[in-house]
Design an enzyme around this catalytic site. Structure first.
Site, PDB file in Angstrom:
ATOM      1  N   SER A 186      20.828 -18.133 -16.804  1.00 31.98           N
ATOM      2  CA  SER A 186      22.147 -18.651 -17.165  1.00 31.98           C
ATOM      3  C   SER A 186      23.127 -17.482 -17.062  1.00 31.98           C
ATOM      4  O   SER A 186      22.715 -16.343 -16.860  1.00 31.98           O
ATOM      5  CB  SER A 186      22.150 -19.238 -18.578  1.00 31.98           C
ATOM      6  OG  SER A 186      21.973 -18.223 -19.554  1.00 31.98           O
ATOM      7  N   LEU A 228      23.062 -20.105 -24.996  1.00 30.34           N
ATOM      8  CA  LEU A 228      24.370 -20.370 -24.392  1.00 30.34           C
ATOM      9  C   LEU A 228      24.415 -20.040 -22.910  1.00 30.34           C
ATOM     10  O   LEU A 228      23.756 -19.109 -22.447  1.00 30.34           O
ATOM     11  CB  LEU A 228      25.453 -19.558 -25.105  1.00 30.34           C
ATOM     12  CG  LEU A 228      25.730 -19.923 -26.556  1.00 30.34           C
ATOM     13  CD1 LEU A 228      26.819 -19.021 -27.108  1.00 30.34           C
ATOM     14  CD2 LEU A 228      26.109 -21.375 -26.706  1.00 30.34           C
ATOM     15  N   HIS A 268      16.201 -15.778 -18.520  1.00 25.98           N
ATOM     16  CA  HIS A 268      15.542 -16.166 -19.770  1.00 25.98           C
ATOM     17  C   HIS A 268      14.036 -16.057 -19.674  1.00 25.98           C
ATOM     18  O   HIS A 268      13.382 -15.613 -20.612  1.00 25.98           O
ATOM     19  CB  HIS A 268      15.907 -17.614 -20.130  1.00 25.98           C
ATOM     20  CG  HIS A 268      17.324 -17.794 -20.498  1.00 25.98           C
ATOM     21  ND1 HIS A 268      17.792 -17.644 -21.782  1.00 25.98           N
ATOM     22  CD2 HIS A 268      18.403 -18.108 -19.743  1.00 25.98           C
ATOM     23  CE1 HIS A 268      19.092 -17.877 -21.812  1.00 25.98           C
ATOM     24  NE2 HIS A 268      19.486 -18.153 -20.585  1.00 25.98           N
ATOM     25  N   LEU A 323      10.596 -15.704 -16.755  1.00 25.44           N
ATOM     26  CA  LEU A 323       9.851 -15.685 -15.502  1.00 25.44           C
ATOM     27  C   LEU A 323       8.441 -16.089 -15.910  1.00 25.44           C
ATOM     28  O   LEU A 323       7.784 -15.380 -16.673  1.00 25.44           O
ATOM     29  CB  LEU A 323       9.855 -14.288 -14.876  1.00 25.44           C
ATOM     30  CG  LEU A 323       8.810 -14.014 -13.790  1.00 25.44           C
ATOM     31  CD1 LEU A 323       8.945 -14.972 -12.618  1.00 25.44           C
ATOM     32  CD2 LEU A 323       8.896 -12.577 -13.319  1.00 25.44           C
ATOM     33  N   TYR A 328       8.844  -4.764 -14.684  1.00 27.69           N
ATOM     34  CA  TYR A 328      10.246  -4.961 -14.321  1.00 27.69           C
ATOM     35  C   TYR A 328      10.856  -3.700 -13.699  1.00 27.69           C
ATOM     36  O   TYR A 328      11.712  -3.791 -12.829  1.00 27.69           O
ATOM     37  CB  TYR A 328      11.047  -5.451 -15.520  1.00 27.69           C
ATOM     38  CG  TYR A 328      10.747  -6.895 -15.843  1.00 27.69           C
ATOM     39  CD1 TYR A 328      11.116  -7.915 -14.968  1.00 27.69           C
ATOM     40  CD2 TYR A 328      10.068  -7.256 -16.998  1.00 27.69           C
ATOM     41  CE1 TYR A 328      10.823  -9.246 -15.238  1.00 27.69           C
ATOM     42  CE2 TYR A 328       9.773  -8.587 -17.278  1.00 27.69           C
ATOM     43  CZ  TYR A 328      10.157  -9.568 -16.392  1.00 27.69           C
ATOM     44  OH  TYR A 328       9.867 -10.885 -16.646  1.00 27.69           O
TER      45      TYR A 328
END
Length: 153
Positions: A43, A57, A68, A70, A114
């Site tokens: 998002s 949100l 948000h 994976l 990451y």
């Protein structure tokens, strides 16, 4: 079927549906033989760092894509699908005129994964879920594409 590696997940099915309805262009799935094997849900966010509000949100005017989740189905893990899907997702972000960076929060043990994907550590995240604490990471979006005919975006 998509239980996190640690067994906990800060994003629940209702919230996944919520974001899929609000901003489907920020989600990506990997299907094999008609079966969903991995997905990313995102998002937009409009602040420098993630806050508790970022969990639920979508800020349409935001310049940060908040990843948000994976998720890779447990029977398809350790095959490189998560890395490939995240790479493809990051390749898509320059096609979104608003996206300047991607943000995510993860548990400590996922930081090396990451980092290998090009994310940089921002530090401890102020978001907590139950007893879980997270590290916040970011990836700069480079080379914004201009939407034009045959651009490939």
């Amino acid at each position: 079927a998509f239980i996190s590696v640690s067994g906990d997940c800060p994003l629940h099915l209702d919230e996944i549906r919520h974001f899929l309805n609000l901003c489907p262009e920020l989600s990506l799935g990997w299907f094999e033989e008609g079966r969903l094997v991995a997905f990313i849900i995102g998002s937009l966010w409009d602040q420098d760092r993630l806050s508790q509000e970022a969990l639920t949100l979508h800020r349409p005017r935001g310049t940060a894509v908040h990843i948000h989740v994976l998720a890779v189905h447990r029977t398809f893990r350790q095959q490189g699908k998560g890395s490939i899907l995240l790479w493809r997702y990051l390749q898509h972000l320059p096609c979104l005129p608003c996206a300047r960076r991607a943000l995510l929060m993860c548990e400590d043990f996922l930081v090396p994964f990451y980092q290998k994907c090009g994310f940089q550590v921002l530090g401890p995240c102020q978001v907590t879920v139950g007893d879980l604490s997270f590290i916040e990471m970011q990836h700069r979006v480079r080379g914004h594409a201009f939407m034009r005919r045959n651009s490939g975006c």
